[in-house]
Write an enzyme that holds these catalytic residues in place. Structure first.
Site, mmCIF file in Angstrom:
data_model
loop_
_atom_site.group_PDB
_atom_site.id
_atom_site.type_symbol
_atom_site.label_atom_id
_atom_site.label_comp_id
_atom_site.label_asym_id
_atom_site.label_seq_id
_atom_site.Cartn_x
_atom_site.Cartn_y
_atom_site.Cartn_z
ATOM 1 N N ASN A 55 0.880 -1.173 0.000
ATOM 2 C CA ASN A 55 0.000 0.000 0.000
ATOM 3 C C ASN A 55 0.915 1.219 0.000
ATOM 4 O OD1 ASN A 55 -1.802 2.027 0.496
ATOM 5 N ND2 ASN A 55 -2.637 1.158 2.396
ATOM 6 N N ARG A 70 -2.649 -2.163 -3.346
ATOM 7 C CA ARG A 70 -3.805 -1.283 -3.206
ATOM 8 C C ARG A 70 -3.657 -0.179 -4.246
ATOM 9 N NH1 ARG A 70 -5.677 2.143 2.028
ATOM 10 N NH2 ARG A 70 -7.594 2.911 1.114
ATOM 11 N N HIS A 104 -12.624 3.628 -0.293
ATOM 12 C CA HIS A 104 -12.578 2.744 0.886
ATOM 13 C C HIS A 104 -13.245 1.395 0.587
ATOM 14 C CE1 HIS A 104 -12.179 6.417 3.764
ATOM 15 N NE2 HIS A 104 -10.994 5.858 3.611
ATOM 16 N N ARG A 157 -9.295 16.712 5.334
ATOM 17 C CA ARG A 157 -10.154 17.049 4.178
ATOM 18 C C ARG A 157 -11.526 17.464 4.685
ATOM 19 N NH1 ARG A 157 -9.504 11.295 1.548
ATOM 20 N NH2 ARG A 157 -7.882 10.901 3.067
ATOM 21 N N GLU A 183 -7.955 -4.307 5.367
ATOM 22 C CA GLU A 183 -7.858 -4.124 3.917
ATOM 23 C C GLU A 183 -6.742 -4.985 3.311
ATOM 24 O OE1 GLU A 183 -7.799 -0.114 5.328
ATOM 25 O OE2 GLU A 183 -8.771 0.567 3.494
#
Ligand code: ADP
Length: 398
Positions: A13, A98, A186, A246, A383
């Protein structure tokens, strides 16, 4: 060193300033057994560091790297590769990556070849801060070790099941055809949650679930029968719920206003990705633990904003399913902060939803009280495991 090097799957990742990697042994009860996890942090800084821990969390390596050896992601990937081949005595069987964007068409993980790589590179304008970094290690491994199979797993793929209406903004068709769509992100986390619910809470897995991934990035997903039907994130990972740095929901007119003030594209991009959210609102930190520990009024206000807007955005997803049977919290904040889960859930009192304080303090799995008409749960996401599973499955198909 334990078994042979060809019995492993590596998961990578890669972000702009870090590469996280996880190694799984193929075999064992679960088919995939975690062996180690590590990261290079501080890529492009003066003090990049390599840290690796074994599956029990014991440190295997912790050392500085010469800045010239981790000046960018491709460089740092070489450091990971060299360390791993020394440790394993060879290469992994396959590498799963990823990749943030699979565009409008890729709804499943794919084995990477030159054609796929070119297609994924073409999606870079849709995720300019993430896609190039995600693809850099794939390119390095293809160049240096072309025999290793590589699989790309997308954050957007799980949401490709959205209806035509859910996929849209109210903009002219021309923009939609050019790619202005509500991709959602996600997805690897939500796919894991859907899988985990099937294993541990099968009654809920087939129902209408609102899952919230509350980490540095924050989003929520409506899942019906384990498939995504709507997401609070859209064209980019900026939309929807407030995040660490964000803003989430923001009037598009604010961006026009910033342009009128003379801000450049890069300045606006930096502001929206790195200076807003909890960090901007509190003026203190993007880290929820710091905000929870702070007495400052701005920290309290930022936490109130977070709880309100997350609660509002999550429950709004019920419209996609004409109701909701269960709510699931996951990721750093969702798994660990009983206080924030309680603050969010307090906005759903009008629905009769109540948390049980003791269950909530124990972090679940069920945290709602017995009389709550809608069950609320905490499920830990994973994940990396989903990426490793997809990588192994594609290898076996080959
Ligand atoms: P990512 O993988 O997206 O970087 P994580 O899922 O690790 O993010 O979540 C990071 C967030 O989780 C940070 O804001 C951090 O403050 C928060 N977090 C971690 N542990 C706790 C905790 N015990 N209480 C509150 N927030 C926590």
């Amino acid at each position: 060193m334990s078994d042979t090097p060809r019995d492993t799957i590596l998961v990578i990742n890669a972000g702009s300033s870090s590469i996280k990697f996880y190694l799984y042994d193929i075999g064992g009860e679960q088919d995939l057994t975690p062996r180690l996890g590590g990261q290079i942090e501080g890529i492009g800084t003066l003090r990049p560091r390599l840290r690796v821990r074994d599956a029990a969390g014991q440190p295997l390596v912790e050392r500085d790297i010469a800045p010239g050896h981790a000046s960018d992601v491709p460089n740092a990937q070489e450091v990971v590769g060299t360390w791993l081949s020394g440790h394993l005595g060879g290469a992994p069987l396959a590498v799963g990556h990823r990749v943030v964007h699979g565009g409008p068409d890729l709804s499943e993980p794919v084995l990477v070849d030159d054609e796929i790589l070119a297609q994924l590179e073409a999606y870079a304008p849709l995720a300019p801060l993430h896609q190039p970094n995600n693809l850099a290690p794939i390119r390095v491994i293809r160049e240096r070790r072309p025999a290793i199979a590589q699989v790309a797993c997308f954050d957007t793929a799980f949401h490709r099941s959205h209806s035509d209406v859910a996929d849209r903004y109210a903009v002219p068709e021309k923009l939609y055809r050019e790619g202005v769509r509500r991709y959602g992100f996600h997805g690897l986390s939500y796919e894991y949650i859907a899988q985990r619910l099937r294993q541990v809470l099968p009654d809920i897995a087939t129902g209408r679930v609102i899952a919230a991934h509350l980490g540095s990035g924050v989003s929520a997903c409506a899942m019906h029968h384990g498939k995504s039907v709507d997401s609070t994130m859209g064209f980019t990972a900026l939309e929807g719920l407030p995040m660490g740095t964000r803003p989430g929901r923001l009037d598009a007119g604010v961006v026009l206003w910033m342009m009128e003030q003379g801000m450049s594209h890069d300045e606006i991009e930096h502001m929206l990705y790195y200076d807003c959210g909890m960090k901007g609102l509190s003026g203190i930190s993007n880290d929820m633990r710091e905000l929870l520990a702070s007495e400052a009024p701005s920290a309290r206000m930022a936490l109130q904003y977070f709880a309100w807007r997350v609660a509002e955005g999550m429950i709004g997803l019920a419209c996609a399913m004409n109701g909701v049977d269960a709510i699931v919290f996951t990721a750093g904040v969702g798994e660990n902060s009983a206080e924030i889960r309680q603050a969010i859930s307090a906005h759903w009192g009008w629905l009769g939803i109540r948390l049980d304080p003791e269950r909530n303090a124990r972090h679940g799995p069920r945290i709602s009280s017995d009389d709550s008409p809608i069950g609320v749960y905490v499920v830990r996401t994973n994940e990396e495991l989903i990426i490793a599973q997809h990588t192994l499955a594609l290898l076996r198909q080959r």
